[in-house]
Design an enzyme around this catalytic site. Structure first.
Site, PDB file in Angstrom:
ATOM      1  N   MET A  32      57.281  33.582 122.374  1.00 41.39           N
ATOM      2  CA  MET A  32      56.022  33.953 123.013  1.00 41.39           C
ATOM      3  C   MET A  32      55.556  32.879 123.976  1.00 41.39           C
ATOM      4  O   MET A  32      55.973  31.723 123.906  1.00 41.39           O
ATOM      5  CB  MET A  32      54.944  34.193 121.958  1.00 41.39           C
ATOM      6  CG  MET A  32      54.565  32.957 121.187  1.00 41.39           C
ATOM      7  SD  MET A  32      53.238  33.192 119.987  1.00 41.39           S
ATOM      8  CE  MET A  32      53.948  34.364 118.868  1.00 41.39           C
ATOM      9  N   CYS A  33      54.691  33.304 124.872  1.00 41.93           N
ATOM     10  CA  CYS A  33      53.933  32.391 125.711  1.00 41.93           C
ATOM     11  C   CYS A  33      52.493  32.894 125.665  1.00 41.93           C
ATOM     12  O   CYS A  33      52.161  33.733 124.823  1.00 41.93           O
ATOM     13  CB  CYS A  33      54.496  32.323 127.127  1.00 41.93           C
ATOM     14  SG  CYS A  33      54.583  33.900 127.993  1.00 41.93           S
ATOM     15  N   ASN A  34      51.657  32.416 126.531  1.00 46.51           N
ATOM     16  CA  ASN A  34      50.245  32.768 126.440  1.00 46.51           C
ATOM     17  C   ASN A  34      50.011  34.278 126.526  1.00 46.51           C
ATOM     18  O   ASN A  34      49.371  34.867 125.670  1.00 46.51           O
ATOM     19  CB  ASN A  34      49.445  32.028 127.509  1.00 46.51           C
ATOM     20  CG  ASN A  34      47.960  32.100 127.251  1.00 46.51           C
ATOM     21  OD1 ASN A  34      47.529  32.123 126.108  1.00 46.51           O
ATOM     22  ND2 ASN A  34      47.189  32.146 128.305  1.00 46.51           N
ATOM     23  N   THR A  94      58.061  34.150 128.687  1.00 44.09           N
ATOM     24  CA  THR A  94      58.790  34.951 127.690  1.00 44.09           C
ATOM     25  C   THR A  94      59.737  35.909 128.390  1.00 44.09           C
ATOM     26  O   THR A  94      60.892  36.061 127.977  1.00 44.09           O
ATOM     27  CB  THR A  94      57.791  35.711 126.795  1.00 44.09           C
ATOM     28  OG1 THR A  94      56.954  34.754 126.134  1.00 44.09           O
ATOM     29  CG2 THR A  94      58.502  36.561 125.770  1.00 44.09           C
TER      30      THR A  94
END
Length: 165
Positions: free
Chosen positions: A101-103, A109
């Site tokens: 995941m990323c923000n 991602t």
């Protein structure tokens, strides 16, 4: 009282026991519990929320913050080094179930998942279609170019790699 299971934004199944998403919030925690995550690969340069870090700690989830860089900002492209490190974790089934995941679960991602798809020998049209599905109207041409030019020969594939590779 019934329990609601709400997936994080941009949640998706990449492969069996391999998931992608944006950073979850408290509403998503019951859903994440059902996944039984063992590992989280976090690609954003900023720190995740304290509540999410507490959730990870409370559930004994191994947390890898690969994108951390005190001088980076969210608009900086992901580095090849981070992509390779993320893929190494993602290709080792001992880390499953794993979520990358990323923000927001879009660009960083999407770039890592796109490079994984290239390693799986997907054609570029299919890779970009998947990337764009999660990126929405905020497609970054540099992310697509990174995927297109990514050298899969740099990836260290473990002997015990997943069957889908």
């Amino acid at each position: 009282m019934s329990q609601h299971y709400i997936p994080p934004m941009n949640f998706g199944l990449v492969e069996n026991n391999l998931y992608r998403s944006g950073q979850p919030n408290e509403l998503n925690f019951p859903f994440l519990e059902k996944l039984g995550l063992q590992t989280v690969v976090y690609l954003a340069p900023e720190e995740p929320s304290q509540r999410f870090l507490n959730f990870i700690d409370d559930h004994d989830i191994v947390f890898h913050h690969l994108g951390y860089n005190a001088t980076a900002n969210a608009w900086d492209p992901i580095s090849e080094e981070v992509v390779l490190e993320a893929l190494e974790l993602m290709l080792n089934p001992i880390n499953y179930p794993l979520m990358v995941m990323c923000n927001l679960g879009r660009h960083r991602t999407g770039t890592v998942v796109g490079c994984l798809r290239k390693l799986q020998t997907w054609n570029l049209t299919s890779i970009f279609e998947e990337y764009r599905r999660y990126a929405g109207p905020k497609v970054r041409i540099l992310s697509e170019q990174f995927i297109e030019l990514f050298d899969t020969e740099l990836v260290r594939v473990p002997i015990n790699h997943p069957k889908w590779l």
